[in-house]
Design a protein around this motif. Structure first.
Motif, mmCIF file in Angstrom:
data_model
loop_
_atom_site.group_PDB
_atom_site.id
_atom_site.type_symbol
_atom_site.label_atom_id
_atom_site.label_comp_id
_atom_site.label_asym_id
_atom_site.label_seq_id
_atom_site.Cartn_x
_atom_site.Cartn_y
_atom_site.Cartn_z
ATOM 1 N N THR A 36 -11.949 2.441 -4.335
ATOM 2 C CA THR A 36 -13.196 2.506 -5.091
ATOM 3 C C THR A 36 -14.300 3.079 -4.221
ATOM 4 O OG1 THR A 36 -14.825 1.214 -6.340
ATOM 5 C CG2 THR A 36 -13.826 0.140 -4.434
ATOM 6 N N GLU A 37 -15.266 3.725 -4.866
ATOM 7 C CA GLU A 37 -16.444 4.220 -4.157
ATOM 8 C C GLU A 37 -17.599 3.235 -4.244
ATOM 9 O OE1 GLU A 37 -17.205 7.968 -5.973
ATOM 10 O OE2 GLU A 37 -15.540 8.997 -4.969
ATOM 11 N N ASP A 38 -17.374 2.113 -4.908
ATOM 12 C CA ASP A 38 -18.419 1.108 -5.097
ATOM 13 C C ASP A 38 -18.159 -0.072 -4.169
ATOM 14 O OD1 ASP A 38 -20.126 -0.920 -5.934
ATOM 15 O OD2 ASP A 38 -20.022 -0.321 -8.040
ATOM 16 N N LEU A 40 -19.702 -2.798 -3.798
ATOM 17 C CA LEU A 40 -19.905 -4.096 -4.437
ATOM 18 C C LEU A 40 -18.644 -4.551 -5.165
ATOM 19 C CD1 LEU A 40 -23.547 -3.715 -5.827
ATOM 20 C CD2 LEU A 40 -22.783 -4.908 -3.752
ATOM 21 N N ILE A 41 -18.012 -3.611 -5.873
ATOM 22 C CA ILE A 41 -16.755 -3.954 -6.547
ATOM 23 C C ILE A 41 -15.681 -4.283 -5.523
ATOM 24 C CG2 ILE A 41 -14.902 -3.091 -8.031
ATOM 25 C CD1 ILE A 41 -16.898 -1.503 -9.573
ATOM 26 N N SER A 60 -12.374 4.205 0.124
ATOM 27 C CA SER A 60 -13.321 4.821 -0.803
ATOM 28 C C SER A 60 -12.802 6.139 -1.380
ATOM 29 C CB SER A 60 -14.665 5.071 -0.106
ATOM 30 O OG SER A 60 -14.500 5.968 0.980
ATOM 31 N N GLY A 78 -13.617 1.731 -10.990
ATOM 32 C CA GLY A 78 -14.704 2.654 -11.269
ATOM 33 C C GLY A 78 -14.338 4.113 -11.165
ATOM 34 N N PRO A 107 -14.059 2.212 -15.658
ATOM 35 C CA PRO A 107 -15.505 2.465 -15.663
ATOM 36 C C PRO A 107 -16.015 2.496 -17.106
ATOM 37 C CG PRO A 107 -14.333 4.505 -15.297
ATOM 38 C CD PRO A 107 -13.286 3.427 -15.353
#
Length: 277
Positions: A36-38, A40-41, A60, A78, A107
């Motif tokens: 993921t690039e998020d 927080l997730i 990421s 996402g 997403p």
């Protein structure tokens, strides 16, 4: 063999989730890879993994995927369908990709069907609950255990097939209708029939005379009843010549104890017997 249903939901579902987690904590935890690039997730999933006693790694992008075999469970969070498809293709390019399952966290605006088409085995909405995620992972782990058991069984069967094919003794197996289902290279050399010619044939293939049939016929009822037999038997080759064989016959038994087939191992003792005359 992969679960693609709804989450557990409700009080009973929570009980099932926590029961599954307690059972899994008694085993070595599987590593979960989060793509993921998020951050927080990634952190949210990582905390859920840690609470369940599982290890997790985060990347990421595909370039950050760790070297070596893929993690047993990979979660994309996402990522759009194109990125999920790329992750799926990368996993499937690995030698042991069959031991990896891909879970996609959708997403906004991306449907489950689109993620399934991109290669995900299951997916969750962006607002997933930790218990729901852990429930899906517990199902994934059971699926992976089944896949590994199936793969191990296939390897054992391949090994047995190689042993049967490479032995110098003729190996012939018959089903409950006495039709040939196994015919190795040594059987072809001894009797003259190719596997294609022998498969599906009955006892008359090698017992085409009354004398040969008399020595072979008593074999099968006894073996199908669970008995192992060692005897000498007269057989008829494809060219019509007779051959005396030393034969061992034994039942092939299934997991439920039922006799599935009869197998025989034979070798030519014609010259040995003639030398005694």
């Amino acid at each position: 063999d992969v679960y693609k249903g709804q989450g557990p939901g409700g009080p009973r579902g929570s009980v099932l989730v926590h029961s599954a987690l307690r059972a899994h904590k008694r085993n070595l935890p599987m590593v979960v890879l989060i793509v993921t690039e998020d951050p927080l997730i990634a952190s949210r999933i990582g905390r859920a993994m840690a609470a369940a006693g599982r290890d997790s790694q985060a990347a990421s992008s595909l370039s950050e995927l760790p070297p070596g075999p893929p993690a047993p469970i990979v979660i994309t969070a996402g990522l759009d369908c194109a990125a999920v498809a790329t992750v799926s293709a990368t996993l499937r390019a690995a030698a042991d990709w069959a031991h990896t399952l891909l879970l996609a966290i959708a997403p906004a605006g991306v449907s489950r069907e689109a993620l399934f088409a991109a290669g995900a085995e299951d997916c969750l909405p962006a607002g997933f609950e930790a218990a729901e995620l852990l429930f899906r992972l517990s199902v994934f782990e059971r699926c992976l255990a089944t896949r590994r058991a199936d793969a191990a069984a296939r390897q054992r069967m391949a090994l047995l097939a190689a042993i049967v094919e490479s032995t110098s003794d003729a190996v012939v197996a018959r089903d409950r209708e006495q039709k040939i289902i196994v015919w190795n290279a040594a059987a072809e050399a001894l009797y003259g029939y190719t596997a294609a010619e022998a498969m599906g044939r009955g006892p008359d293939l090698l017992a085409r005379t009354p004398q040969a049939l008399a020595t072979a016929a008593p074999f099968y009822p006894r073996v199908y009843a669970g008995e192992s037999i060692r005897t000498e038997s007269l057989r008829i080759r494809k060219d019509g010549t007779e051959v005396l064989v030393s034969a061992s016959a034994f039942p092939i038994v299934g997991a439920d104890g039922e006799v599935l087939a009869a197998a025989g191992v034979s070798r030519d003792i014609t010259a040995q017997k003639l030398s005694l005359i």
